[in-house]
Write a protein that holds these residues in place. Structure first.
Motif, PDB file in Angstrom:
ATOM      1  N   GLU A  13       0.827  -1.199   0.000  1.00 52.30           N
ATOM      2  CA  GLU A  13       0.000   0.000   0.000  1.00 52.30           C
ATOM      3  C   GLU A  13       0.865   1.254   0.000  1.00 52.30           C
ATOM      4  O   GLU A  13       1.730   1.415   0.863  1.00 52.30           O
ATOM      5  CB  GLU A  13      -0.924   0.029   1.232  1.00 52.30           C
ATOM      6  CG  GLU A  13      -1.883  -1.142   1.324  1.00 52.30           C
ATOM      7  CD  GLU A  13      -1.285  -2.314   2.101  1.00 52.30           C
ATOM      8  OE1 GLU A  13      -2.041  -3.208   2.488  1.00 52.30           O
ATOM      9  OE2 GLU A  13      -0.058  -2.321   2.310  1.00 52.30           O
ATOM     10  N   LYS A  16      -1.875   8.202  -0.075  1.00 55.93           N
ATOM     11  CA  LYS A  16      -2.596   8.697   1.096  1.00 55.93           C
ATOM     12  C   LYS A  16      -3.725   7.772   1.544  1.00 55.93           C
ATOM     13  O   LYS A  16      -3.783   7.358   2.710  1.00 55.93           O
ATOM     14  CB  LYS A  16      -3.150  10.090   0.786  1.00 55.93           C
ATOM     15  CG  LYS A  16      -3.772  10.787   1.975  1.00 55.93           C
ATOM     16  CD  LYS A  16      -4.164  12.206   1.617  1.00 55.93           C
ATOM     17  CE  LYS A  16      -4.774  12.918   2.819  1.00 55.93           C
ATOM     18  NZ  LYS A  16      -5.179  14.307   2.475  1.00 55.93           N
ATOM     19  N   ASN A  17      -4.623   7.413   0.650  1.00 56.15           N
ATOM     20  CA  ASN A  17      -5.782   6.598   1.045  1.00 56.15           C
ATOM     21  C   ASN A  17      -5.406   5.169   1.422  1.00 56.15           C
ATOM     22  O   ASN A  17      -5.876   4.654   2.448  1.00 56.15           O
ATOM     23  CB  ASN A  17      -6.846   6.600  -0.064  1.00 56.15           C
ATOM     24  CG  ASN A  17      -7.541   7.953  -0.183  1.00 56.15           C
ATOM     25  OD1 ASN A  17      -7.688   8.670   0.812  1.00 56.15           O
ATOM     26  ND2 ASN A  17      -7.953   8.308  -1.396  1.00 56.15           N
ATOM     27  N   PRO A  18      -4.544   4.500   0.652  1.00 58.89           N
ATOM     28  CA  PRO A  18      -4.118   3.155   1.062  1.00 58.89           C
ATOM     29  C   PRO A  18      -3.419   3.143   2.424  1.00 58.89           C
ATOM     30  O   PRO A  18      -3.614   2.214   3.218  1.00 58.89           O
ATOM     31  CB  PRO A  18      -3.165   2.729  -0.056  1.00 58.89           C
ATOM     32  CG  PRO A  18      -3.620   3.493  -1.245  1.00 58.89           C
ATOM     33  CD  PRO A  18      -4.050   4.819  -0.703  1.00 58.89           C
ATOM     34  N   LYS A  20      -4.003   5.200   4.890  1.00 59.63           N
ATOM     35  CA  LYS A  20      -5.068   5.350   5.891  1.00 59.63           C
ATOM     36  C   LYS A  20      -5.698   3.998   6.206  1.00 59.63           C
ATOM     37  O   LYS A  20      -6.029   3.702   7.353  1.00 59.63           O
ATOM     38  CB  LYS A  20      -6.149   6.312   5.372  1.00 59.63           C
ATOM     39  CG  LYS A  20      -5.794   7.783   5.518  1.00 59.63           C
ATOM     40  CD  LYS A  20      -6.975   8.637   5.103  1.00 59.63           C
ATOM     41  CE  LYS A  20      -6.663  10.120   5.298  1.00 59.63           C
ATOM     42  NZ  LYS A  20      -7.809  10.969   4.868  1.00 59.63           N
ATOM     43  N   GLN A  21      -5.846   3.171   5.183  1.00 55.75           N
ATOM     44  CA  GLN A  21      -6.427   1.842   5.380  1.00 55.75           C
ATOM     45  C   GLN A  21      -5.502   0.962   6.220  1.00 55.75           C
ATOM     46  O   GLN A  21      -5.958   0.161   7.040  1.00 55.75           O
ATOM     47  CB  GLN A  21      -6.709   1.190   4.024  1.00 55.75           C
ATOM     48  CG  GLN A  21      -7.806   1.900   3.231  1.00 55.75           C
ATOM     49  CD  GLN A  21      -7.969   1.343   1.830  1.00 55.75           C
ATOM     50  OE1 GLN A  21      -7.309   0.359   1.464  1.00 55.75           O
ATOM     51  NE2 GLN A  21      -8.828   1.965   1.036  1.00 55.75           N
ATOM     52  N   SER A  24      -5.988   2.092   9.720  1.00 55.82           N
ATOM     53  CA  SER A  24      -7.323   1.683  10.197  1.00 55.82           C
ATOM     54  C   SER A  24      -7.344   0.215  10.598  1.00 55.82           C
ATOM     55  O   SER A  24      -8.125  -0.197  11.457  1.00 55.82           O
ATOM     56  CB  SER A  24      -8.373   1.927   9.104  1.00 55.82           C
ATOM     57  OG  SER A  24      -8.483   3.307   8.828  1.00 55.82           O
TER      58      SER A  24
END
Length: 207
Positions: A13, A16-18, A20-21, A24
């Motif tokens: 990953e 930015k979004n990956p 964050k995952q 999470s």
């Protein structure tokens, strides 16, 4: 004596979004690098890392197991947000057996409560920079203040533990680590033996 072990996985990953995952899912993104290896993006279990970090801190050496393969590493950097109580990113440096590495070793000052009342302890340096072989790595230097005398200044050259050829100090020997000095407030509160005797002080209304 075996090294402490942390397990990690190769991280695919990026962005930015990956990322964050990854967070999470209670993993911390990180990277492993070194002079003799290609950089490897990794992710490490948040609970396992936090437990290790609380005990050791930056500068600790350990075995990092990535997808079953162990590498002797140094915890080089941690990006932490104290407001959110969140570790954003970690960096590990792979260590070679005969290669000296540059590290900053924390200084732990013990028994600050033993310093006499009326004296001030001033910490001027909380870490010492040095070059050292991986086998000679130390996590910190302890300085016991219980036997420190008042009006004391201590330099790097005064620390007996560092008088070792294994440690190539990069800070100057005359670098001040701490001072203990008498408080000015304490001095001002000392009784003035030359003050006017009480019987010579006129009472209110007396001419």
């Amino acid at each position: 004596m075996s090294n402490e072990l942390l397990k990690a996985n190769v991280r695919t990953e990026v962005g930015k979004n990956p990322i964050k995952q990854v967070r999470s899912a209670h993993f911390i993104p990180g990277v492993l690098y070194g002079h003799h290896i290609d950089n490897v993006n990794i992710k490490i279990d948040e609970h396992d890392f936090d437990k290790f970090y609380k005990r050791h801190g930056i500068g600790a050496s350990l075995d990092l197991e990535i997808d079953g393969k162990k590498t002797f590493v140094l915890l080089k950097d941690v990006q932490y947000n104290s407001m959110k109580n969140l570790t954003y990113h970690v960096e590990f440096q792979a260590l070679s057996k005969g290669e000296k590495i540059k590290v900053k070793i924390p200084v732990h000052y013990l028994n600050k409560d033993k310093i006499p009342a009326g004296f001030i302890f001033q910490e001027l340096h909380h870490e010492i920079e040095m070059q050292v072989l991986p086998k000679d790595l130390i996590e910190y230097v302890e300085i016991d203040l219980s036997e420190a005398t008042t009006d004391t200044t201590v330099t790097l050259a005064d620390v007996s533990k560092l008088k070792n050829d294994a440690y190539e100090l990069l800070d100057q020997p005359d670098t001040l680590l701490f001072t203990i000095t008498e408080s000015k407030v304490h001095l001002e509160l000392e009784p003035d033996l030359e003050a006017t005797p009480a019987e010579e002080i006129p009472e209110v209304g007396e001419e």
